[in-house]
Write an enzyme that holds these catalytic residues in place. Structure first.
Site, PDB file in Angstrom:
ATOM      1  N   ASP A  43       0.914  -1.175  -0.016  1.00 47.79           N
ATOM      2  CA  ASP A  43      -0.153  -0.007  -0.100  1.00 47.79           C
ATOM      3  C   ASP A  43       0.990   1.185  -0.086  1.00 47.79           C
ATOM      4  O   ASP A  43       0.317   2.436  -0.127  1.00 47.79           O
ATOM      5  CB  ASP A  43      -1.048   0.027   1.104  1.00 47.79           C
ATOM      6  CG  ASP A  43      -0.304  -0.084   2.454  1.00 47.79           C
ATOM      7  OD1 ASP A  43       0.975  -0.273   2.610  1.00 47.79           O
ATOM      8  OD2 ASP A  43      -1.091   0.095   3.639  1.00 47.79           O
ATOM      9  N   SER A  44       2.161   1.047   0.035  1.00 50.58           N
ATOM     10  CA  SER A  44       3.227   2.216  -0.222  1.00 50.58           C
ATOM     11  C   SER A  44       2.924   2.816  -1.566  1.00 50.58           C
ATOM     12  O   SER A  44       3.552   3.802  -1.652  1.00 50.58           O
ATOM     13  CB  SER A  44       4.687   1.794  -0.117  1.00 50.58           C
ATOM     14  OG  SER A  44       4.793   0.587  -0.609  1.00 50.58           O
TER      15      SER A  44
ATOM     16  N   ASP B 256      -0.952  -6.177  -0.621  1.00 52.67           N
ATOM     17  CA  ASP B 256      -1.468  -5.455   0.497  1.00 52.67           C
ATOM     18  C   ASP B 256      -2.953  -5.297   0.774  1.00 52.67           C
ATOM     19  O   ASP B 256      -3.541  -4.965  -0.357  1.00 52.67           O
ATOM     20  CB  ASP B 256      -0.851  -4.114   0.815  1.00 52.67           C
ATOM     21  CG  ASP B 256       0.429  -4.260   1.632  1.00 52.67           C
ATOM     22  OD1 ASP B 256       0.622  -4.998   2.745  1.00 52.67           O
ATOM     23  OD2 ASP B 256       1.251  -3.145   1.719  1.00 52.67           O
TER      24      ASP B 256
ATOM     25  N   LYS C 233      -1.308  -9.461   2.626  1.00 49.60           N
ATOM     26  CA  LYS C 233      -0.338  -9.203   3.745  1.00 49.60           C
ATOM     27  C   LYS C 233      -1.234  -8.135   4.503  1.00 49.60           C
ATOM     28  O   LYS C 233      -2.126  -7.209   3.921  1.00 49.60           O
ATOM     29  CB  LYS C 233       0.619  -8.188   3.548  1.00 49.60           C
ATOM     30  CG  LYS C 233       1.423  -7.956   4.546  1.00 49.60           C
ATOM     31  CD  LYS C 233       2.881  -7.585   4.431  1.00 49.60           C
ATOM     32  CE  LYS C 233       3.089  -6.203   3.614  1.00 49.60           C
ATOM     33  NZ  LYS C 233       2.665  -5.058   4.629  1.00 49.60           N
TER      34      LYS C 233
ATOM     35  N   GLU D 267      -1.953  -5.739   8.121  1.00 48.26           N
ATOM     36  CA  GLU D 267      -1.206  -5.057   9.258  1.00 48.26           C
ATOM     37  C   GLU D 267      -1.890  -5.482  10.520  1.00 48.26           C
ATOM     38  O   GLU D 267      -3.187  -5.242  10.636  1.00 48.26           O
ATOM     39  CB  GLU D 267      -1.058  -3.674   9.025  1.00 48.26           C
ATOM     40  CG  GLU D 267      -0.237  -3.446   7.921  1.00 48.26           C
ATOM     41  CD  GLU D 267      -0.032  -1.764   7.770  1.00 48.26           C
ATOM     42  OE1 GLU D 267      -0.220  -0.896   8.767  1.00 48.26           O
ATOM     43  OE2 GLU D 267       0.758  -1.383   6.809  1.00 48.26           O
TER      44      GLU D 267
ATOM     45  N   GLU E 262       8.226  -4.930  11.130  1.00 47.41           N
ATOM     46  CA  GLU E 262       8.689  -3.459  10.576  1.00 47.41           C
ATOM     47  C   GLU E 262       9.252  -2.463  11.719  1.00 47.41           C
ATOM     48  O   GLU E 262       8.526  -2.327  12.742  1.00 47.41           O
ATOM     49  CB  GLU E 262       7.577  -2.786  10.015  1.00 47.41           C
ATOM     50  CG  GLU E 262       8.000  -1.293   9.176  1.00 47.41           C
ATOM     51  CD  GLU E 262       7.306  -0.788   8.272  1.00 47.41           C
ATOM     52  OE1 GLU E 262       6.101  -1.313   7.871  1.00 47.41           O
ATOM     53  OE2 GLU E 262       7.405   0.369   8.184  1.00 47.41           O
TER      54      GLU E 262
HETATM   55  O1  KIV Z   1       3.583  -1.198   1.884  1.00 46.39           O
HETATM   56  C1  KIV Z   1       4.615  -1.599   1.881  1.00 46.39           C
HETATM   57  O2  KIV Z   1       5.320  -1.217   0.893  1.00 46.39           O
HETATM   58  C2  KIV Z   1       5.029  -2.540   2.969  1.00 46.39           C
HETATM   59  C3  KIV Z   1       6.575  -2.723   3.292  1.00 46.39           C
HETATM   60  C4  KIV Z   1       7.303  -1.618   3.586  1.00 46.39           C
HETATM   61  C5  KIV Z   1       6.566  -3.964   3.988  1.00 46.39           C
HETATM   62  O3  KIV Z   1       4.208  -2.760   3.774  1.00 46.39           O
END
Ligand code: KIV
Length: 272
Positions: free
Chosen positions: A45-46, A84, A113, A115, A182
């Site tokens: 989600d970055s 994500d 993934k 969080e 993280e």
């Molecule tokens: O969104 C992302 O890029 C991440 C990484 C920093 C692990 O979750």
């Protein structure tokens, strides 16, 4: 090209060799990072910050994620494709979590993934039961930055360290096949790596982990600022600026296009 990486491959790598994951958000870079030999590609989600210039990951929607997952999946990577679950795609209910994980899987994700730790065990269990592997994400969870008080180092005090260790054990028990840790104290990440039978993949949490993950744009030096735990392997910004500057000069000076770049019609040789 080697064998396709699956969640089983990732699990089996624990204790054998370190696992490498990087982010990618589009077809072109997915092909390149896959060719470079990463084990997993994360459509993180970055994406909101590095591809859309947003100030955090909070504005990222399911529609954004599905769009970028499709682009990465089009590269048919050998690496495992992890996507994500964006903010508010799994928090409200177990049902919503399963449905949204399903949308990412339909777009081409081979795992999702999410969080959070013990508090999301029921989501992890339900998504795995639906047939979608889950990579957990504990320690600093950027989607919770407003309750955490910003992007800060985690696990420096024993109470917080113990909570993160409990989270790690909870996500493993819930069925996660691996866990991202993280910006957490290296000794805490090391203890988790020892305790768990699933691989730990770390970012900013030291070397005593089963693997490492970084954001591609940080590796490539596409922004002047990088997080303190990232390593810039190339200054791609200056390479891009230099190439485009040369194009600008060539057009202005009449050096582009050259003969090989164009063609003429056959009108002169045509009959009546
Ligand atoms: O969104 C992302 O890029 C991440 C990484 C920093 C692990 O979750």
């Amino acid at each position: 090209m080697g064998e396709k990486v699956t969640v089983r491959t990732i699990r089996k790598l624990k204790g054998r060799r370190r696992i490498v994951m990087v982010t990618a958000y589009d077809y072109a870079f997915a092909r390149l990072v896959d060719e470079a030999g990463v084990d997993a590609i994360l459509v993180g989600d970055s994406v909101g910050m590095v591809m859309h210039g947003q100030g955090s990951t909070l504005p990222v929607t399911m529609a954004d994620m599905v769009h970028h997952v499709r682009a990465v999946a089009a590269a048919s990577p050998r690496a495992l494709l992890v996507a994500d679950m964006p903010f508010m795609s799994y928090e409200a209910s177990v049902e919503e979590a399963v449905r949204n994980a399903g949308s990412l899987a339909r777009a081409g994700a081979e795992a999702v993934k999410l969080e959070g730790g013990a508090e999301y065990s029921d989501r992890i269990k339900a998504i795995v039961a639906a047939g979608i592997p889950v990579m957990a994400h504990i320690g600093l969870t950027p989607q919770r930055r407003n309750v955490l008080g910003g992007y800060r180092r985690m696990g420096r005090r024993s109470e917080e360290a113990s909570r993160i260790i409990r989270d790690a054990e909870a996500v493993e028990a819930a069925g996660a096949f691996s866990v991202v840790i993280e910006y957490t104290a290296a000794d805490v990440a090391a203890e988790i790596t020892d305790r768990l039978s699933i691989p730990t993949i770390c970012i900013g949490s030291g070397p005593y982990c089963d693997g490492q993950v970084l954001v591609l744009h940080d590796i490539l030096g596409l922004f002047p600022e990088t997080p303190p735990f990232a390593e810039k392997y190339v200054d791609l910004s200056s390479i891009v600026v230099d190439a485009v500057k040369r194009f600008v000069e060539d057009v202005v000076e009449g050096r582009f296009p050259r003969e090989k770049h164009y063609f003429f019609s056959k009108r002169a040789g045509e009959k009546g």
